[in-house]
Design a protein around this motif. Structure first.
Motif, short mmCIF file in Angstrom:
data_model
loop_
_atom_site.label_atom_id
_atom_site.label_comp_id
_atom_site.label_asym_id
_atom_site.label_seq_id
_atom_site.Cartn_x
_atom_site.Cartn_y
_atom_site.Cartn_z
N GLN A 109 13.10 -0.08 3.28
CA GLN A 109 11.65 -0.29 3.29
C GLN A 109 11.33 -1.39 2.29
O GLN A 109 12.15 -1.73 1.43
CB GLN A 109 10.88 0.99 2.96
CG GLN A 109 11.10 1.55 1.56
CD GLN A 109 10.36 2.85 1.33
OE1 GLN A 109 9.30 3.12 1.92
NE2 GLN A 109 10.92 3.69 0.47
N SER A 148 0.81 -1.22 0.00
CA SER A 148 0.00 0.00 0.00
C SER A 148 0.84 1.27 0.00
O SER A 148 0.47 2.28 -0.61
CB SER A 148 -0.95 0.00 1.20
OG SER A 148 -0.21 -0.05 2.41
N HIS A 149 2.03 1.25 0.65
CA HIS A 149 2.82 2.48 0.71
C HIS A 149 3.47 2.82 -0.64
O HIS A 149 3.95 3.94 -0.83
CB HIS A 149 3.90 2.38 1.80
CG HIS A 149 4.91 1.31 1.59
ND1 HIS A 149 4.65 -0.02 1.85
CD2 HIS A 149 6.19 1.35 1.13
CE1 HIS A 149 5.72 -0.74 1.57
NE2 HIS A 149 6.67 0.08 1.13
N LYS A 180 -5.97 8.93 0.44
CA LYS A 180 -5.57 8.89 1.85
C LYS A 180 -6.53 8.03 2.67
O LYS A 180 -6.13 7.27 3.55
CB LYS A 180 -5.50 10.30 2.41
CG LYS A 180 -4.85 10.38 3.77
CD LYS A 180 -4.63 11.82 4.19
CE LYS A 180 -3.92 11.88 5.54
NZ LYS A 180 -3.68 13.28 5.97
N ARG A 231 -3.63 4.66 0.75
CA ARG A 231 -2.66 4.60 -0.33
C ARG A 231 -1.48 5.52 -0.04
O ARG A 231 -1.64 6.66 0.36
CB ARG A 231 -3.30 5.02 -1.67
CG ARG A 231 -4.53 4.21 -2.06
CD ARG A 231 -4.13 2.75 -2.42
NE ARG A 231 -5.22 2.05 -3.05
CZ ARG A 231 -6.05 1.22 -2.46
NH1 ARG A 231 -5.91 0.98 -1.16
NH2 ARG A 231 -7.01 0.63 -3.12
N ALA A 232 -0.27 5.02 -0.29
CA ALA A 232 1.00 5.78 -0.19
C ALA A 232 1.36 6.18 1.23
O ALA A 232 2.37 6.85 1.44
CB ALA A 232 0.96 7.01 -1.09
N GLU A 233 0.56 5.80 2.22
CA GLU A 233 0.88 6.17 3.60
C GLU A 233 2.09 5.37 4.09
O GLU A 233 2.19 4.16 3.88
CB GLU A 233 -0.31 5.91 4.52
CG GLU A 233 -1.40 6.96 4.37
CD GLU A 233 -2.42 6.89 5.50
OE1 GLU A 233 -2.27 6.01 6.38
OE2 GLU A 233 -3.37 7.69 5.50
N GLY A 234 2.99 6.06 4.72
CA GLY A 234 4.17 5.41 5.26
C GLY A 234 5.32 5.29 4.28
O GLY A 234 6.37 4.72 4.62
N TYR A 235 5.13 5.82 3.06
CA TYR A 235 6.22 5.74 2.08
C TYR A 235 7.36 6.66 2.48
O TYR A 235 7.14 7.82 2.87
CB TYR A 235 5.70 6.13 0.69
CG TYR A 235 6.80 6.27 -0.34
CD1 TYR A 235 7.53 5.16 -0.75
CD2 TYR A 235 7.11 7.51 -0.90
CE1 TYR A 235 8.54 5.27 -1.68
CE2 TYR A 235 8.11 7.64 -1.84
CZ TYR A 235 8.83 6.52 -2.23
OH TYR A 235 9.84 6.65 -3.15
N LYS A 236 8.57 6.14 2.42
CA LYS A 236 9.77 6.92 2.75
C LYS A 236 10.47 7.32 1.45
O LYS A 236 10.81 6.46 0.64
CB LYS A 236 10.71 6.10 3.63
CG LYS A 236 10.09 5.67 4.94
CD LYS A 236 11.00 4.69 5.67
CE LYS A 236 10.33 4.14 6.93
NZ LYS A 236 11.17 3.11 7.60
#
Length: 423
Positions: free
Chosen positions: A379, A347-348, A358, A362-367
């Motif tokens: 990651q 998902s990230h 959001k 989706r894309a949450e926690g992407y570094k």
């Protein structure tokens, strides 16, 4: 009496062989002709593939006068005569052959004629006009690249000449299938050359029955390498690749010579490009660049000159360090894909730019790696089910691949250290 090539020149746009990207239904040159909105253009590509044919066909379809001018051999006076004719008789189509050789006095005379539209200029050249034609002319025309004709295109052109009793042969001609295949494949997409060889073979054969031997005599070549659909052809390509892979430069040149003698530039160019990426690969990435440059030059030149860039790249590839690590790695990745199907993307890593992303996580926690030292952060990128997959294995062949291997090992060590720190 005119020769066969001149007699078979297309009289309208529907008779053009090949070049579907320009004259096919809905394509730009056909649209120009059908709407009557003709503009000056430059056509470039190898010899004998239809530059003059397209120009005469445009004039014929548009019912306009057609004149030719050679930039090298014709005088400025001849150009002035054509301009006078256009002024009094209305718009005409001018085929300007070897336009890249047009000298300045002729350019200066021609430019106003392009501006006022009295002449529809169709420049023809084997050179790339973006490099070889002066900007003053280039800025006033559209530029179209013609593609080499395929073997099927060549067969179509040859059969048309045999069946056209008005412009082709006004008597029955029997052309054996192996002679047809040989002629179509050995003239490297040059229709003019094919017509000249066909006419010679027909007129010098017994009872106008053309055999393979007759065609060999006409072309002054043997047909031993020309069965493009047979096992021998693919055996040659296989032998070439295996010789280059085995770094045997002499064998590689031998099999290249046999393919050159067969006139099969398309298959040779394609196979050399495959070899550059499959067998040399990351051990020498510049080899791929050199190969693309060489085969592009060869296609521009056509045979016999094409043999020169081809020889350069065959030697380069044969003596280059070898690696198939990238080829092997994508094969492993495809095997996993076929085994597991399309697994869920973490998902990230999913797209987070649309409205509602959001709420869906989706894309949450992407570094963002560029925000971290050495532009790397630990990651997970692979789907959960294959998160331990390890496809790429550096062979350290050459400095470039060795550098990639070191980078990969550094990343693996960093991941191991992070796991230890978490315990």
């Amino acid at each position: 009496m005119q020769n066969l090539a001149r007699r078979m020149r297309p009289r309208n746009i529907d008779e053009i062989i090949g070049q579907e990207h320009l004259v096919g239904d809905g394509k730009i040159i056909r649209r120009m002709v059908e709407t009557g909105l003709l503009s000056s253009m430059i056509l470039y590509g190898p010899p004998g593939i239809g530059k003059t044919s397209i120009a005469s066909a445009i004039a014929g379809t548009a019912n306009m006068a057609f004149r030719t001018f050679n930039a090298t051999t014709d005088s400025k006076k001849r150009l002035q005569e054509i301009a006078e004719e256009a002024k009094f008789s209305g718009q005409l189509v001018l085929l300007l052959d070897e336009i890249h050789r047009l000298d300045k006095p002729k350019q200066d005379f021609l430019l106003p004629l392009l501006e006022n539209g009295e002449i529809i200029l169709i420049g023809a050249t084997t050179e790339n006009p973006y490099f070889s034609v002066v900007p003053a002319v280039r800025s006033r025309v559209q530029i179209f690249e013609l593609k080499p004709l395929t073997t099927d295109d060549m067969k179509k052109a040859i059969k048309r000449a045999l069946n056209d009793k008005e412009n082709g042969f006004d008597f029955e001609v029997q052309l054996d299938d192996d002679a047809l295949n040989f002629l179509a494949s050995s003239t490297n997409g040059d229709v003019r050359s094919a017509y000249n060889s066909l006419e010679l073979a027909v007129l010098s054969s017994d009872n106008h029955h053309v055999t393979l031997t007759d065609m060999e005599n006409s072309l002054q070549r043997k047909a031993f390498t020309f069965d493009k659909d047979g096992d021998a052809h693919y055996d040659l390509l296989s032998a070439l690749q295996k010789s280059i892979r085995g770094s045997d430069v002499n064998a590689a040149l031998h099999y290249t010579a046999r393919l050159i003698e067969g006139g099969d530039l398309q298959s040779l160019a394609r196979r050399l490009t495959v070899i550059a990426y499959e067998d040399i690969g990351l051990a020498n990435p510049d080899a791929a660049v050199h190969t693309v440059t060489a085969v592009t030059a060869a296609e521009r030149l056509g045979f016999p000159e094409a043999r020169i860039p081809l020889a350069n790249i065959v030697v380069d590839l044969a003596l280059s360090p070898k690696s198939n690590s990238a080829y092997a790695s994508i094969s492993e990745a495809l095997n996993d894909l076929h085994s597991h199907g399309n697994l869920p993307i973490p998902s990230h890593l999913q797209d987070g730019h649309y409205s509602g992303a959001k709420k869906l996580g989706r894309a949450e926690g992407y570094k963002y790696p560029h925000n971290f030292p050495n532009h790397w952060v630990d990651q997970e990128y692979l789907p959960e089910k294959i998160k331990n997959a390890d496809y790429f294995h550096s062979e350290d062949q050459g400095r470039y691949e060795a550098a990639l291997g070191k980078r990969l090992n550094d990343i693996k060590e960093a991941k191991k250290q992070n796991k230890k720190n978490k315990k």
